[in-house]
Design a protein around this motif. Sequence first.
Motif, short mmCIF file in Angstrom:
data_model
loop_
_atom_site.label_atom_id
_atom_site.label_comp_id
_atom_site.label_asym_id
_atom_site.label_seq_id
_atom_site.Cartn_x
_atom_site.Cartn_y
_atom_site.Cartn_z
N ALA A 1 76.23 -51.23 37.77
CA ALA A 1 77.16 -51.81 37.22
C ALA A 1 76.51 -52.30 35.77
N VAL A 2 77.41 -52.72 34.81
CA VAL A 2 77.09 -52.91 33.51
C VAL A 2 77.94 -53.95 33.28
N ASN A 3 77.81 -55.19 32.69
CA ASN A 3 78.86 -56.06 32.61
C ASN A 3 78.29 -56.90 31.26
N ARG A 4 79.33 -57.02 30.11
CA ARG A 4 79.09 -57.62 29.04
C ARG A 4 80.16 -58.90 28.96
N MET B 1 82.09 -62.19 27.94
CA MET B 1 82.93 -62.56 26.77
C MET B 1 81.99 -63.11 25.56
N THR B 2 82.00 -62.07 24.61
CA THR B 2 81.10 -62.53 23.34
C THR B 2 82.02 -61.92 22.32
N ASN B 3 82.48 -62.79 21.14
CA ASN B 3 83.21 -62.60 20.18
C ASN B 3 84.50 -61.93 20.55
N GLY B 4 85.15 -62.45 21.54
CA GLY B 4 86.31 -61.84 21.83
C GLY B 4 86.52 -60.60 22.86
N LEU B 5 85.34 -60.15 23.12
CA LEU B 5 85.28 -58.87 23.83
C LEU B 5 84.43 -58.90 25.32
N GLN B 6 84.85 -58.52 26.42
CA GLN B 6 84.26 -58.43 27.49
C GLN B 6 84.48 -57.11 28.06
N VAL B 7 83.40 -56.44 28.62
CA VAL B 7 83.44 -55.10 29.16
C VAL B 7 82.62 -55.19 30.44
N GLN B 8 83.22 -54.43 31.40
CA GLN B 8 82.60 -54.00 32.85
C GLN B 8 82.91 -52.59 32.89
N ALA B 9 81.80 -52.02 33.71
CA ALA B 9 81.81 -50.75 33.83
C ALA B 9 80.81 -50.29 35.17
N SER B 10 81.18 -49.63 36.12
CA SER B 10 80.64 -49.24 37.00
C SER B 10 80.37 -48.03 37.75
N THR C 1 79.85 -45.65 41.45
CA THR C 1 79.38 -45.77 43.01
C THR C 1 79.18 -44.55 43.43
N HIS C 2 77.83 -44.20 43.92
CA HIS C 2 77.78 -43.01 44.72
C HIS C 2 77.82 -43.38 46.23
N ALA C 3 78.26 -42.82 47.17
CA ALA C 3 78.30 -43.31 48.64
C ALA C 3 78.44 -42.05 49.33
N ARG C 4 78.17 -42.38 50.62
CA ARG C 4 78.35 -41.40 51.64
C ARG C 4 78.49 -42.12 53.13
N ALA C 5 79.37 -41.75 53.64
CA ALA C 5 79.94 -42.54 55.04
C ALA C 5 80.19 -41.23 55.97
N PHE D 1 86.75 -42.22 55.47
CA PHE D 1 86.93 -43.17 54.33
C PHE D 1 85.88 -42.78 53.39
N ASP D 2 85.47 -41.64 53.39
CA ASP D 2 84.28 -41.27 52.74
C ASP D 2 84.69 -40.82 51.20
N ILE D 3 84.16 -41.67 50.09
CA ILE D 3 84.63 -41.32 48.99
C ILE D 3 83.31 -41.30 48.06
N ARG D 4 82.87 -40.02 47.87
CA ARG D 4 81.63 -39.85 47.32
C ARG D 4 81.27 -40.61 45.78
N HIS D 5 82.23 -40.33 44.93
CA HIS D 5 81.97 -40.60 43.57
C HIS D 5 83.11 -41.85 43.10
N ARG D 6 82.60 -42.77 42.29
CA ARG D 6 83.87 -43.59 41.60
C ARG D 6 83.37 -44.30 40.62
N VAL D 7 84.13 -44.19 39.39
CA VAL D 7 83.62 -44.67 38.18
C VAL D 7 84.83 -45.73 38.13
N GLY D 8 84.40 -46.87 37.37
CA GLY D 8 85.40 -47.91 37.10
C GLY D 8 85.24 -48.58 35.60
N PHE D 9 86.14 -48.99 34.82
CA PHE D 9 85.81 -49.55 33.47
C PHE D 9 86.95 -50.44 33.25
N ALA D 10 86.65 -51.65 32.90
CA ALA D 10 87.53 -52.46 32.35
C ALA D 10 87.25 -53.33 31.16
#
Length: 165
Positions: free
Chosen positions: A18-21, A23-32, A34-38, A69-78
């Motif tokens: 995960a990467v989290n910036r 709130m600085t100068n009016g901008l906040q960013v989060q990205a992640s 996930t690699h998983a195996r169930a 419920f095995d979801i191998r890859h997930r990418v999120g951005f906000a």
Amino acid sequence: MSELSYIGKSRYDGLVIAVNRRMTNGLQVQASYTHARATDQNQHTGTGTSGNDPLDPYNLSLENGTSSFDIRHRVGFAAVWQPTVSRFGPLVSAIVNGFSIAPTFSISSGAPLGTSVSGNAPSGRAQSGILGAGGSNRFPLLPRYSWAGPTLASANMRVARKFKI
């Protein structure tokens, strides 16, 4: 007399980056990412006595496989952007300032898909399950959840405005 019990093993392995910036100068960013195996030995999702029961209840190792419920890859951005404008004059500042724009995106690999069969074993009396004993309805020649469903993606956008009252 009937007894319902389940003895099995489940395992989940995952890695989250995960990467989290903040709130600085009016901008906040989060990205992640996930690699998983169930995996498990055929989790039982109900209290009934048929449906996803093991092919051989005396040898649960035959049931080792992918979990439902095995979801191998997930990418999120906000992100959240709150623009502040002051150099274009008070009218532009009054119109633009106070807005908040927040996009979100996610994409993940598809959920596991399994195979099942229905019907009765050929015999002179009514029985259920592929083995004719009321047990599993899973096709015995394929592993559990052999396929994955389609990739899922979503995008959302929120635009909000603050008003002073």
